[in-house]
Write an enzyme that holds these catalytic residues in place. Structure first.
Site, PDB file in Angstrom:
ATOM      1  N   HIS A  42       0.741  -1.079   0.058  1.00  0.00           N
ATOM      2  CA  HIS A  42       0.317   0.113   0.059  1.00  0.00           C
ATOM      3  C   HIS A  42       0.901   1.133  -0.121  1.00  0.00           C
ATOM      4  O   HIS A  42       0.168   2.519  -0.149  1.00  0.00           O
ATOM      5  CB  HIS A  42      -0.889   0.260   1.101  1.00  0.00           C
ATOM      6  CG  HIS A  42      -0.303   0.381   2.286  1.00  0.00           C
ATOM      7  ND1 HIS A  42       0.466  -0.612   3.121  1.00  0.00           N
ATOM      8  CD2 HIS A  42      -0.089   1.534   3.072  1.00  0.00           C
ATOM      9  CE1 HIS A  42       1.087   0.139   4.023  1.00  0.00           C
ATOM     10  NE2 HIS A  42       0.568   1.417   4.325  1.00  0.00           N
TER      11      HIS A  42
HETATM   12  C1  UD1 Z   1      -1.966   6.062   5.177  1.00  0.00           C
HETATM   13  C2  UD1 Z   1      -0.634   6.518   5.714  1.00  0.00           C
HETATM   14  C3  UD1 Z   1       0.001   5.549   5.852  1.00  0.00           C
HETATM   15  C4  UD1 Z   1      -0.124   4.282   6.573  1.00  0.00           C
HETATM   16  C5  UD1 Z   1      -1.384   4.137   6.084  1.00  0.00           C
HETATM   17  C6  UD1 Z   1      -1.965   2.757   6.873  1.00  0.00           C
HETATM   18  C7  UD1 Z   1      -0.063   8.962   5.445  1.00  0.00           C
HETATM   19  C8  UD1 Z   1       0.490   9.959   4.370  1.00  0.00           C
HETATM   20  N1  UD1 Z   1      -0.234   7.715   4.939  1.00  0.00           N
HETATM   21  O1  UD1 Z   1      -1.889   5.906   3.831  1.00  0.00           O
HETATM   22  O2  UD1 Z   1       1.577   6.206   6.230  1.00  0.00           O
HETATM   23  O3  UD1 Z   1       0.720   3.112   6.391  1.00  0.00           O
HETATM   24  O4  UD1 Z   1      -2.511   5.217   6.013  1.00  0.00           O
HETATM   25  O5  UD1 Z   1      -2.759   1.671   6.164  1.00  0.00           O
HETATM   26  O6  UD1 Z   1      -0.763   9.464   6.075  1.00  0.00           O
HETATM   27  N2  UD1 Z   1      -9.005   4.769   1.219  1.00  0.00           N
HETATM   28  C9  UD1 Z   1     -10.437   4.264   1.184  1.00  0.00           C
HETATM   29  N3  UD1 Z   1     -10.601   4.181   2.488  1.00  0.00           N
HETATM   30  C10 UD1 Z   1     -10.178   4.622   3.707  1.00  0.00           C
HETATM   31  C11 UD1 Z   1      -8.950   5.202   3.641  1.00  0.00           C
HETATM   32  C12 UD1 Z   1      -8.411   5.386   2.051  1.00  0.00           C
HETATM   33  O7  UD1 Z   1     -10.699   3.922   0.234  1.00  0.00           O
HETATM   34  O8  UD1 Z   1     -10.715   4.574   4.748  1.00  0.00           O
HETATM   35  C13 UD1 Z   1      -8.475   5.037  -0.106  1.00  0.00           C
HETATM   36  C14 UD1 Z   1      -8.812   6.345  -1.113  1.00  0.00           C
HETATM   37  O9  UD1 Z   1      -8.738   6.097  -2.237  1.00  0.00           O
HETATM   38  C15 UD1 Z   1      -7.619   7.283  -0.632  1.00  0.00           C
HETATM   39  C16 UD1 Z   1      -6.380   6.171  -0.514  1.00  0.00           C
HETATM   40  O10 UD1 Z   1      -7.136   4.929  -0.161  1.00  0.00           O
HETATM   41  O11 UD1 Z   1      -7.242   8.187  -1.447  1.00  0.00           O
HETATM   42  C17 UD1 Z   1      -5.379   6.581   0.184  1.00  0.00           C
HETATM   43  O12 UD1 Z   1      -5.510   7.080   1.837  1.00  0.00           O
HETATM   44  P1  UD1 Z   1      -4.584   7.792   2.611  1.00  0.00           P
HETATM   45  O13 UD1 Z   1      -5.295   7.892   3.883  1.00  0.00           O
HETATM   46  O14 UD1 Z   1      -4.479   9.045   1.777  1.00  0.00           O
HETATM   47  O15 UD1 Z   1      -3.284   6.931   2.590  1.00  0.00           O
HETATM   48  P2  UD1 Z   1      -2.908   5.467   2.824  1.00  0.00           P
HETATM   49  O16 UD1 Z   1      -2.408   4.709   1.475  1.00  0.00           O
HETATM   50  O17 UD1 Z   1      -4.199   4.864   3.477  1.00  0.00           O
HETATM   51  N1  UDP Z   2      -3.772  -5.189   9.173  1.00  0.00           N
HETATM   52  C1  UDP Z   2      -5.019  -5.901   9.420  1.00  0.00           C
HETATM   53  N2  UDP Z   2      -5.717  -6.098   8.244  1.00  0.00           N
HETATM   54  C2  UDP Z   2      -5.159  -6.191   6.921  1.00  0.00           C
HETATM   55  C3  UDP Z   2      -4.152  -5.598   6.863  1.00  0.00           C
HETATM   56  C4  UDP Z   2      -3.301  -5.137   7.808  1.00  0.00           C
HETATM   57  O1  UDP Z   2      -5.468  -5.932  10.295  1.00  0.00           O
HETATM   58  O2  UDP Z   2      -6.122  -6.532   6.167  1.00  0.00           O
HETATM   59  C5  UDP Z   2      -2.991  -4.628  10.418  1.00  0.00           C
HETATM   60  C6  UDP Z   2      -1.601  -5.343  10.507  1.00  0.00           C
HETATM   61  O3  UDP Z   2      -1.652  -6.575  11.384  1.00  0.00           O
HETATM   62  C7  UDP Z   2      -0.981  -4.385  11.015  1.00  0.00           C
HETATM   63  C8  UDP Z   2      -1.319  -2.883  10.601  1.00  0.00           C
HETATM   64  O4  UDP Z   2      -2.791  -3.606   9.997  1.00  0.00           O
HETATM   65  O5  UDP Z   2      -0.905  -4.441  12.620  1.00  0.00           O
HETATM   66  C9  UDP Z   2      -0.415  -2.339   9.474  1.00  0.00           C
HETATM   67  O6  UDP Z   2      -1.274  -1.410   8.812  1.00  0.00           O
HETATM   68  P1  UDP Z   2      -0.674  -0.891   7.518  1.00  0.00           P
HETATM   69  O7  UDP Z   2      -0.011  -1.744   6.766  1.00  0.00           O
HETATM   70  O8  UDP Z   2      -1.917  -0.326   6.809  1.00  0.00           O
HETATM   71  O9  UDP Z   2       0.238   0.514   8.007  1.00  0.00           O
HETATM   72  P2  UDP Z   2       1.606   0.508   8.086  1.00  0.00           P
HETATM   73  O10 UDP Z   2       1.880  -0.302   9.234  1.00  0.00           O
HETATM   74  O11 UDP Z   2       2.384   0.404   6.977  1.00  0.00           O
HETATM   75  O12 UDP Z   2       1.720   2.045   8.497  1.00  0.00           O
END
Ligand code: UD1
Ligand code: UDP
Length: 361
Positions: free
Chosen positions: A205
């Site tokens: 992601h």
């Molecule tokens: C964000 C964090 C990242 C973290 C991740 C955890 C920042 C800059 N990034 O990334 O550090 O690792 O969360 O998972 O803060 N979207 C949905 N539903 C949601 C949220 C997002 O569909 O509930 C989709 C939308 O299309 C959105 C895209 O995901 O544009 C990205 O979401 P965003 O919150 O900007 O960043 P993440 O990739 O989730």
């Molecule tokens: N995780 C979860 N369900 C999923 C994928 C991840 O519960 O389908 C949990 C995972 O066990 C970990 C956390 O989400 O604790 C990691 O989140 P993510 O990879 O979105 O973010 P990051 O750690 O890179 O910020």
């Protein structure tokens, strides 16, 4: 002492859960401010339910947007709440835009900032998270570093040692507190017809992977090579960002790569602990695989979790198909004897002890 716990995304909910539980246990005066940066039920609600967390007092419903718009909305919403509630300390965890905005809004209001998971550096400013980490660490009053390495990074950047506390990582608390429950309750292997140790678990992601067509193609091709060579499926609970980008770039996904929707924490822990190996670009999953002694191949060129590599549980593969396959081969030859460096599972308790000790008022 009044504590405001600011969170907004999946990993923040999971990694804050032990601190929240500890606050409830001690009847601390605290409240949760949820920014709703994550809002899809499978990235948000499921974790509040499974981890039995209290409802946030505030939900800002910020949602998705460009970095500037999202951060601006976060700042405006967080400032309003902080002005109304006047907490003594705002606690943030990790490196998301929610964390940056929480720390910035609080520090400008002269509210103390506590940063959990301080001192992590990938040394790549191509990652939005790296910018968030650096700024947050430098405006925080209490820096809870998970390891000695993180502490020494902070010291090298000139942060005074009396602001830094090594506490372990709250992810260990979350894993230890939920693994037994996961073993009892999760039916995910049966539901997807998966046999223990006969599948790879994959997550992708990171913005720099998902939003870059060439890198995403490299990863999908690498996963196909791995799945074909070992004749195991690659199960991939796919983040909505990545699902969207695969559609937008019109990429084909081999049938050996089983894309499923994101799953809850108990199901995900079950998938992790029974996987042959994990391939990921997630920060938290690099830590969890190390804790659970499941070999990890990181689909990136750098990591802010080098301790997992030094321990022997992780390797950086980059995103070239052959690089990914080579890394899987190497990790599968290793003995699973490593010990994780992230503490004893009492980080949430230690952090609250420290906050109570430090005279905030
Ligand atoms: C964000 C964090 C990242 C973290 C991740 C955890 C920042 C800059 N990034 O990334 O550090 O690792 O969360 O998972 O803060 N979207 C949905 N539903 C949601 C949220 C997002 O569909 O509930 C989709 C939308 O299309 C959105 C895209 O995901 O544009 C990205 O979401 P965003 O919150 O900007 O960043 P993440 O990739 O989730
Ligand atoms: N995780 C979860 N369900 C999923 C994928 C991840 O519960 O389908 C949990 C995972 O066990 C970990 C956390 O989400 O604790 C990691 O989140 P993510 O990879 O979105 O973010 P990051 O750690 O890179 O910020």
């Amino acid at each position: 002492m009044k504590i405001c716990i600011i969170l907004g995304t999946r990993p923040e909910i999971i990694k804050m859960s032990s601190l929240i539980r500890e606050c409830e246990k001690r009847k601390t005066d605290f409240f949760i401010l949820h920014t709703n940066q994550h809002y899809s039920a499978n990235l948000d609600k499921v974790f509040f339910e499974e981890l039995k967390l209290p409802q946030p007092r505030y939900n800002l419903k910020v949602g998705s947007a460009t970095h500037a718009i999202q951060t601006a909305k976060l700042l405006i919403g967080i400032e309003e709440v902080l002005l109304r509630e006047a907490p003594d300390v705002a606690v943030v965890e990790g490196d998301t835009n929610t964390v940056l905005a929480g720390a910035l809004a609080a520090s400008k209001l002269h509210i103390k900032v506590a940063h959990i998971e301080a001192g992590l550096r990938s040394y790549s400013r191509r990652m939005p998270e790296e910018i968030n980490r650096i700024i947050t660490d430098h405006i925080s009053d209490f820096l809870f570093a998970p390891t000695d390495k993180a502490r020494s990074i902070l010291l090298d950047e000139g942060i005074p040692q009396n602001k830094i506390y090594v506490t372990g990582n709250t992810v260990v608390d979350a894993v230890y507190q939920n693994l037994i429950l996961a073993k009892k309750r999760s039916k995910i292997l049966e539901n997807y017809g998966l046999a223990k140790t006969k599948y790879f678990l994959v997550t992708v992601h990171r913005e720099e992977n998902a939003n870059d067509k060439k890198r995403l193609i490299g990863i999908l091709s690498g996963l196909k090579l791995v799945a074909k060579k070992y004749n195991f499926p690659a199960v991939c609970p796919i983040h909505p960002r990545t699902r969207k980008k695969i559609q937008e770039f019109k990429l084909t996904v081999d049938s050996a790569i089983r894309m499923i929707n994101p799953v809850g924490y108990l199901d995900f822990l079950t998938l992790e602990v029974n996987a042959k190996l994990i391939l990921t670009d997630s920060g938290g999953i690099q830590e969890e695989s190390c804790i659970l002694q499941i070999p990890c191949v990181t689909l990136r060129n750098n990591t802010e979790r080098p301790e997992t590599i030094e321990a022997g549980g992780n390797i950086l593969a980059g995103v070239s198909p052959n690089g990914i396959l080579d890394s899987v081969d190497k990790m599968l030859k290793k003995k699973k004897t490593w010990k994780h460096p992230f503490g004893n599972g009492l980080a949430g308790k230690t952090i609250l002890d420290k906050l109570e000790e430090i005279k905030l008022l």
